[in-house]
Design a protein around this motif. Structure first.
Motif, mmCIF file in Angstrom:
data_model
loop_
_atom_site.group_PDB
_atom_site.id
_atom_site.type_symbol
_atom_site.label_atom_id
_atom_site.label_comp_id
_atom_site.label_asym_id
_atom_site.label_seq_id
_atom_site.Cartn_x
_atom_site.Cartn_y
_atom_site.Cartn_z
ATOM 1 N N ARG A 197 8.609 -6.684 8.209
ATOM 2 C CA ARG A 197 8.053 -6.173 6.943
ATOM 3 C C ARG A 197 6.720 -6.819 6.599
ATOM 4 N NH1 ARG A 197 12.684 -5.651 2.485
ATOM 5 N NH2 ARG A 197 10.787 -5.426 1.286
ATOM 6 N N THR A 198 6.573 -8.102 6.916
ATOM 7 C CA THR A 198 5.331 -8.773 6.530
ATOM 8 C C THR A 198 4.239 -8.646 7.592
ATOM 9 O OG1 THR A 198 6.231 -10.842 7.362
ATOM 10 C CG2 THR A 198 6.412 -10.456 5.001
ATOM 11 N N ARG A 199 4.636 -8.710 8.874
ATOM 12 C CA ARG A 199 3.605 -8.708 9.941
ATOM 13 C C ARG A 199 3.373 -7.337 10.563
ATOM 14 N NH1 ARG A 199 6.377 -13.672 12.666
ATOM 15 N NH2 ARG A 199 5.541 -12.796 14.619
ATOM 16 N N TYR A 200 4.393 -6.465 10.492
ATOM 17 C CA TYR A 200 4.271 -5.118 11.073
ATOM 18 C C TYR A 200 4.761 -4.085 10.057
ATOM 19 C CZ TYR A 200 4.116 -8.008 15.310
ATOM 20 O OH TYR A 200 3.801 -8.960 16.257
ATOM 21 N N PRO A 201 4.162 -4.062 8.864
ATOM 22 C CA PRO A 201 4.682 -3.161 7.828
ATOM 23 C C PRO A 201 4.650 -1.691 8.231
ATOM 24 C CG PRO A 201 2.549 -4.098 7.182
ATOM 25 C CD PRO A 201 3.012 -4.850 8.392
ATOM 26 N N VAL A 202 3.718 -1.317 9.100
ATOM 27 C CA VAL A 202 3.661 0.089 9.520
ATOM 28 C C VAL A 202 4.955 0.490 10.237
ATOM 29 C CG1 VAL A 202 2.518 -0.359 11.752
ATOM 30 C CG2 VAL A 202 2.164 1.828 10.600
ATOM 31 N N LEU A 203 5.559 -0.462 10.942
ATOM 32 C CA LEU A 203 6.811 -0.169 11.651
ATOM 33 C C LEU A 203 7.969 -0.034 10.666
ATOM 34 C CD1 LEU A 203 8.497 0.196 14.171
ATOM 35 C CD2 LEU A 203 8.510 -2.293 14.472
ATOM 36 N N SER A 204 8.015 -0.927 9.708
ATOM 37 C CA SER A 204 9.072 -0.850 8.698
ATOM 38 C C SER A 204 8.958 0.450 7.897
ATOM 39 C CB SER A 204 8.960 -2.070 7.777
ATOM 40 O OG SER A 204 10.060 -2.137 6.940
ATOM 41 N N GLN A 205 7.722 0.804 7.516
ATOM 42 C CA GLN A 205 7.506 2.051 6.750
ATOM 43 C C GLN A 205 7.925 3.274 7.570
ATOM 44 O OE1 GLN A 205 3.299 1.945 5.786
ATOM 45 N NE2 GLN A 205 3.510 -0.060 4.849
#
Ligand code: SF4
Length: 327
Positions: free
Chosen positions: A84-92
Motif C-alpha cells: 500500500r505504501t510503496r506500490y499503491p498502484v498495485l493495491s488500487q
C-alpha cells in the motif's frame, strides 16, 4: 462436467511433478477454472491443488523490492502495508477487481493466468479460435464492445481481464517460474504474455508443467502511482479501459513515466510510446494529449469497441493530470 481426480500438493516440486501427467492441471482459488470446467471449456482429468503450498509470503528483497508468493491471495496483497505504501498502484488495481469474496480466494498466480471474458469464448456453440483453434472468431463481425483495440490479430481480438497484471506491468514485475526439471527462471511480465497472432489459444510463454511460484517487484520507481479503471458499473465489473501510471514530475519537466493499459489489448499493455512522449516534457494537458495520441496510434476498432480508443486516451490524460497534481 467431466469426472476428474484430485490431489493436494504439499511442496512445489511435487506439484510440478504431479501436473506433468497427461490431462492434469493446477488449481488454486478456482475462481476462473471451476467456471470453465462447468462449461466444458476446460476438461482436466486430474487437478493438483496448489493453494496450500508454502508460497503465500510477501517478502522484502535486499534491493528494496518485494517478492509476492504466487499463493498470496489478492486480498492479502492489496492489504499489505508495504504494497500500500510503496506500490499503491498495485493495491488500487487489486481492490478494483472482482468482489471481496473473489479476492479472498483468488491467488496472485491464478490472477495472472485467468482467461479472457470474451462471451464467445464461454459460449460453446460459438466459433472461437481461442477455445477451438481454427474454428473462427465470432467477435470479429459480432458484438465486440468489450474487446481489444491494440495487439489483436484476425484470429482473436479478446482483451485480457486482469487489473492486477496491469499494475504489475507498470511496475516492471518479473514472474518467477519453477519447471519440472527443478529449473527456476524469471520472465518479465511483458514477455510472459503472447500476442494472439494465429495461435490465440497459446497465451503465455509457460512451458509444460511449469508453475508460477512468485512475482518479483523491483524497487518502487520514482513518482506518484495511480490506477484508474473505467467500467460499466462501480464494482464487480471488468474494465472497459484501465490505466496504471507512475509519474515523476516536479516543478520542471517530467523526469520519468510509466504507462500501462488494461481492457484494450490481449495482454496488459505497456505503452513505451506514451512514456517517450512524456519524458522531458512539461506536465501539461498538451503533453498528456500527445502521450495519449502516441499510445493509441496503432489502435484498431472493430465497430462496437471503437469508443475505447478515445476513452483510453482521455482516461490516460485524466490520470496523468491527477498524478501530477498530487505529486
Ligand atoms: Fe474467441 Fe478470441 Fe474471437 Fe473471443 S475474440 S471469439 S476469445 S477468438
Amino acid at each position: 462436467m467431466k469426472p476428474f481426480t484430485y490431489e493436494r500438493a504439499r511442496e512445489a516440486p511435487a506439484a510440478v511433478a504431479a501436473v506433468s501427467k497427461d490431462g492434469a492441471k493446477f488449481i488454486s482459488g478456482g475462481t476462473n477454472l471451476l467456471d470453465l470446467m462447468k462449461l466444458g471449456i476446460e476438461r482436466p482429468s486430474h487437478l493438483v491443488d496448489i493453494s496450500r503450498l508454502p508460497l503465500r509470503e510477501i517478502e522484502e528483497l535486499p534491493d528494496g523490492g518485494l517478492r509476492i508468493g504466487a499463493q498470496a491471495t489478492n486480498s492479502d496483497v492489496a492489504a499489505d502495508a508495504r504494497v500500500r505504501t510503496r506500490y499503491p498502484v498495485l493495491s488500487q488495481a487489486l481492490v478494483s477487481g472482482a468482489s471481496g469474496q473473489l479476492r479472498n480466494k483468488a491467488s496472485t498466480g491464478g490472477n495472472l493466468l485467468q482467461r479472457t471474458r470474451c462471451p464467445y469464448f464461454y459460449d460453446t456453440a460459438a466459433d472461437c479460435n481461442k477455445r477451438c483453434p481454427g474454428s473462427g472468431c465470432s467477435a470479429i463481425g459480432g458484438f465486440n464492445r468489450m474487446h481489444a483495440v491494440l495487439g489483436t490479430s484476425d484470429s482473436c481480438i479478446a482483451a485480457h481481464p486482469s487489473d492486477m497484471a496491469v499494475a504489475m506491468t507498470a511496475l516492471a514485475a518479473e514472474i518467477e517460474l519453477l519447471g519440472p526439471d527443478a529449473s527456476v527462471r524469471r520472465v518479465g511480465i511483458t514477455d510472459f504474455y503472447r500476442l494472439p497472432g494465429d495461435t490465440p489459444h497459446i497465451e503465455t510463454v509457460l512451458r509444460p508443467a511449469e508453475m508460477i511460484t512468485g512475482v518479483v517487484l523491483p524497487p518502487p520507481p520514482p513518482g506518484r502511482q495511480l490506477y484508474r479503471k473505467v467500467r460499466d458499473r462501480a464494482s464487480y465489473e471488468f474494465a472497459l479501459v484501465a490505466v496504471a501510471v507512475v509519474l515523476s514530475a516536479g516543478e520542471g519537466p517530467i523526469d520519468a513515466a510509466r504507462v500501462a493499459f488494461g481492457g484494450v489489448a490481449p495482454r496488459p499493455w505497456r505503452s513505451v510510446e506514451a512514456e517517450a512522449a512524456l519524458r522531458g516534457r512539461p506536465a501539461t494537458m498538451a503533453t498528456y494529449r500527445a502521450a495519449a495520441e502516441a499510445a493509441m496510434r496503432d489502435a484498431v476498432g472493430r465497430g462496437h469497441n471503437d469508443f475505447k480508443i478515445d476513452l483510453a486516451g482521455r482516461t490516460l490524460c485524466r490520470t496523468l493530470a491527477q498524478a501530477a497534481r498530487s505529486g
